[in-house]
Each structure stands twice: as C-alpha cells, then as structure tokens.
Motif scaffolding. Structure first.
Motif, PDB file in Angstrom:
ATOM      1  N   ALA A   2      29.985  36.287  48.021  1.00 51.48           N
ATOM      2  CA  ALA A   2      31.089  36.184  47.442  1.00 51.48           C
ATOM      3  C   ALA A   2      31.462  36.543  45.643  1.00 51.48           C
ATOM      4  CB  ALA A   2      31.813  35.017  47.107  1.00 51.48           C
ATOM      5  N   ASP A   3      30.008  36.806  45.405  1.00 49.51           N
ATOM      6  CA  ASP A   3      29.342  37.431  44.625  1.00 49.51           C
ATOM      7  C   ASP A   3      29.647  38.905  44.551  1.00 49.51           C
ATOM      8  OD1 ASP A   3      28.210  34.830  43.986  1.00 49.51           O
ATOM      9  OD2 ASP A   3      26.094  34.772  44.148  1.00 49.51           O
ATOM     10  N   ASP A   4      29.615  39.441  45.859  1.00 49.37           N
ATOM     11  CA  ASP A   4      29.396  40.854  45.593  1.00 49.37           C
ATOM     12  C   ASP A   4      31.287  41.851  45.278  1.00 49.37           C
ATOM     13  OD1 ASP A   4      30.284  40.737  48.139  1.00 49.37           O
ATOM     14  OD2 ASP A   4      29.096  41.917  49.065  1.00 49.37           O
ATOM     15  N   LEU A   5      31.548  40.134  45.388  1.00 50.81           N
ATOM     16  CA  LEU A   5      33.528  40.418  45.923  1.00 50.81           C
ATOM     17  C   LEU A   5      34.108  40.093  44.196  1.00 50.81           C
ATOM     18  CD1 LEU A   5      35.092  39.192  49.181  1.00 50.81           C
ATOM     19  CD2 LEU A   5      34.124  41.577  48.198  1.00 50.81           C
ATOM     20  N   GLU A   6      32.901  41.008  43.537  1.00 53.03           N
ATOM     21  CA  GLU A   6      33.866  40.847  41.759  1.00 53.03           C
ATOM     22  C   GLU A   6      33.758  41.769  40.659  1.00 53.03           C
ATOM     23  OE1 GLU A   6      31.357  38.159  39.092  1.00 53.03           O
ATOM     24  OE2 GLU A   6      31.498  36.572  40.383  1.00 53.03           O
ATOM     25  N   LEU A   7      34.966  42.251  40.272  1.00 57.63           N
ATOM     26  CA  LEU A   7      35.788  43.413  39.167  1.00 57.63           C
ATOM     27  C   LEU A   7      34.113  43.929  37.945  1.00 57.63           C
ATOM     28  CD1 LEU A   7      37.061  45.564  39.314  1.00 57.63           C
ATOM     29  CD2 LEU A   7      38.321  44.328  37.276  1.00 57.63           C
ATOM     30  N   ARG A 135      43.531  51.194  33.692  1.00 54.01           N
ATOM     31  CA  ARG A 135      43.218  49.793  33.987  1.00 54.01           C
ATOM     32  C   ARG A 135      44.411  50.096  35.144  1.00 54.01           C
ATOM     33  NH1 ARG A 135      48.600  48.705  35.958  1.00 54.01           N
ATOM     34  NH2 ARG A 135      48.969  46.518  35.410  1.00 54.01           N
ATOM     35  N   GLN A 136      44.059  51.155  35.528  1.00 52.82           N
ATOM     36  CA  GLN A 136      45.403  51.607  36.907  1.00 52.82           C
ATOM     37  C   GLN A 136      43.789  51.394  38.267  1.00 52.82           C
ATOM     38  OE1 GLN A 136      47.117  55.541  37.558  1.00 52.82           O
ATOM     39  NE2 GLN A 136      47.943  55.205  39.501  1.00 52.82           N
ATOM     40  N   ASP A 137      42.421  52.209  37.424  1.00 52.17           N
ATOM     41  CA  ASP A 137      41.172  52.236  38.330  1.00 52.17           C
ATOM     42  C   ASP A 137      40.675  51.007  38.444  1.00 52.17           C
ATOM     43  OD1 ASP A 137      38.805  53.438  39.330  1.00 52.17           O
ATOM     44  OD2 ASP A 137      37.434  52.399  37.812  1.00 52.17           O
ATOM     45  N   LEU A 157      43.602  36.680  38.925  1.00 46.28           N
ATOM     46  CA  LEU A 157      43.096  36.068  37.393  1.00 46.28           C
ATOM     47  C   LEU A 157      42.268  37.294  37.153  1.00 46.28           C
ATOM     48  CD1 LEU A 157      41.653  32.879  38.742  1.00 46.28           C
ATOM     49  CD2 LEU A 157      43.054  33.349  37.204  1.00 46.28           C
ATOM     50  N   TRP A 158      41.197  38.178  37.990  1.00 49.71           N
ATOM     51  CA  TRP A 158      41.072  39.751  38.182  1.00 49.71           C
ATOM     52  C   TRP A 158      42.003  40.407  37.079  1.00 49.71           C
ATOM     53  CZ3 TRP A 158      36.468  40.114  36.446  1.00 49.71           C
ATOM     54  CH2 TRP A 158      34.908  39.454  36.993  1.00 49.71           C
ATOM     55  N   ALA A 159      43.490  40.210  37.907  1.00 51.22           N
ATOM     56  CA  ALA A 159      44.025  41.584  36.874  1.00 51.22           C
ATOM     57  C   ALA A 159      44.832  40.878  36.258  1.00 51.22           C
ATOM     58  CB  ALA A 159      45.473  41.625  38.347  1.00 51.22           C
ATOM     59  N   GLU A 160      45.063  39.764  35.655  1.00 56.43           N
ATOM     60  CA  GLU A 160      45.357  39.283  34.295  1.00 56.43           C
ATOM     61  C   GLU A 160      44.273  39.343  33.382  1.00 56.43           C
ATOM     62  OE1 GLU A 160      45.898  35.326  34.599  1.00 56.43           O
ATOM     63  OE2 GLU A 160      47.905  35.738  36.160  1.00 56.43           O
ATOM     64  N   VAL A 162      41.775  42.067  34.248  1.00 57.36           N
ATOM     65  CA  VAL A 162      41.771  43.708  33.206  1.00 57.36           C
ATOM     66  C   VAL A 162      43.490  44.207  32.601  1.00 57.36           C
ATOM     67  CG1 VAL A 162      42.670  45.897  34.500  1.00 57.36           C
ATOM     68  CG2 VAL A 162      40.687  44.173  35.830  1.00 57.36           C
ATOM     69  N   GLN A 163      45.032  43.254  32.151  1.00 59.77           N
ATOM     70  CA  GLN A 163      45.913  42.898  32.027  1.00 59.77           C
ATOM     71  C   GLN A 163      45.673  43.371  30.097  1.00 59.77           C
ATOM     72  OE1 GLN A 163      48.778  44.916  32.744  1.00 59.77           O
ATOM     73  NE2 GLN A 163      49.394  45.204  30.875  1.00 59.77           N
ATOM     74  N   GLU A 164      44.785  41.953  30.640  1.00 57.09           N
ATOM     75  CA  GLU A 164      44.393  41.352  28.526  1.00 57.09           C
ATOM     76  C   GLU A 164      43.889  42.920  28.274  1.00 57.09           C
ATOM     77  OE1 GLU A 164      42.639  37.491  28.992  1.00 57.09           O
ATOM     78  OE2 GLU A 164      44.523  37.089  29.736  1.00 57.09           O
ATOM     79  N   MET A 165      42.617  42.486  28.786  1.00 60.75           N
ATOM     80  CA  MET A 165      41.978  43.815  28.523  1.00 60.75           C
ATOM     81  C   MET A 165      42.555  45.279  27.651  1.00 60.75           C
ATOM     82  SD  MET A 165      38.854  43.653  30.574  1.00 60.75           S
ATOM     83  CE  MET A 165      38.285  45.313  30.339  1.00 60.75           C
ATOM     84  N   THR A 166      43.584  45.495  28.858  1.00 59.35           N
ATOM     85  CA  THR A 166      44.717  46.959  28.528  1.00 59.35           C
ATOM     86  C   THR A 166      45.526  47.034  27.113  1.00 59.35           C
ATOM     87  OG1 THR A 166      44.465  47.630  30.615  1.00 59.35           O
ATOM     88  CG2 THR A 166      45.840  48.753  29.282  1.00 59.35           C
TER      89      THR A 166
END
Length: 187
Positions: A2-7, A135-137, A157-160, A162-166
């Motif tokens: 599970a650890d290697d499945l992080e953005l 963001r698209q990347d 959660l990760w997508a949210e 990324v969107q917050e950072m954008t």
C-alpha cells in the motif's frame, strides 16, 4: 504494497511553485515607469564573440527611481552595450558617459499602460496553463495508481488534494497578477 500506491504531491507542488516563480520573473521584465535593475536582464551584448547578458559585462544600478545606470567594466564594450540596449525593444534611449551608460526611464502613457496590463494577463494565463498541466499529470498518475490497486476512496482523497493544490496555485497567480496590474496602472 500500500505504501508504493501514493502520489508524489511534493513533486506536483514543486512544479506548481516553479510556474509561479517563472511568472514572477516574467513580471520583473515588464516596465512600469519605475526603474528596476531586472529590466535589462533580457539584454544580450556581443562580448568577446559570444552573446552575454549585460549584467555580466557591467554593474547595473538604480541611482534614482526613474534612472538606471550600467557601469561597463571593459571600455571596448560600451558601444556594443549601448547598441544592444537600443535594439532590445525596451523603449529606452541610452546616454553614454565614459564607461557609464545612463538609462532614463520615460513616463508611460495611458495606452502603453493598458498594453502592459494585457501582456501581464497573458503571462498569468500561461502560468495558469502550466498549473493545469501539472494537475492533469497528477490526475493521470492517480488513474494509473487506481489501475495498480489503489482503493477508490484513497484515489478520491488524493484527487481532492491535487485539486486543492491547483486552486491555491491559481489563486496565487490571480493575486500576483492583480498586484502587477495595479502597479502598472499607477501614475
């Protein structure tokens, strides 16, 4: 597993910050009616057979708010530096005084100020595009991680994030653009 499945959000953040830094650098080259040493950064002089930035053949100073001086170290380069400044498109008429080149900054008229605000807006839009590309990347990486076994909840959660950072980066660009346009329009 599970650890290697992080953005890698640090990489995305670094790239978004790079777009903001690039925008600030472009804004420094815009002439606002006040002298800034960075105004002559794009000027390249043919020195010793190579195109060299003017700040590497002399010292750039701002002795007063509407005057720049460039103290050329090698007397033989004064004429080439003057020619490079004239042909640079800065709209500044250099005055040579020995090895010192004085650059009086003329007052901007209303039409030129409006043009410069449009140029600033174009620079900001290019930075926004760069942010959206990052963001698209990030979203593409998330799709791949989902296919590799990341849970849908984690992916969301990760997508949210990324969107917050954008959103934060674009808000920062808008804030910097607003300040630059106000500076340009200030008489």
């Amino acid at each position: 597993m599970a650890d290697d499945l992080e953005l890698d959000t640090d990489d995305l953040k670094r790239r978004m910050d790079g777009a903001m830094s690039s925008l600030k650098g472009e804004f420094l080259t815009l002439r606002t009616g006040r002298a800034a040493a960075t105004m002559v950064d794009p000027v390249m002089v043919d020195a010793y057979g190579a195109m060299t930035p003017i700040n590497q053949i002399g010292t750039v100073n701002v002795p007063e708010p509407r005057m720049l001086t460039v103290n050329i170290w090698d007397k033989s380069l004064v004429g080439k530096a003057e020619k490079a400044i004239r042909e640079s498109g800065l709209g500044i008429n250099p005055v040579v005084d020995g090895t010192i080149i004085r650059l009086p900054i003329p007052e901007l008229n209303e039409e030129r100020r409006r043009e410069l605000t449009k140029v600033a807006a174009t620079y900001a839009e290019n930075a926004r595009i760069a942010i959206r590309n990052v963001r698209q990347d990030g979203m593409q990486q998330l799709k791949k991680l989902l296919a590799d076994g990341m849970s849908e909840d984690d992916n969301k959660l990760w997508a949210e994030e990324v969107q917050e950072m954008t959103d934060a980066a674009i808000k920062g660009i808008d804030k910097v653009l607003e300040a630059k346009q106000a500076e340009i329009m200030q008489v």
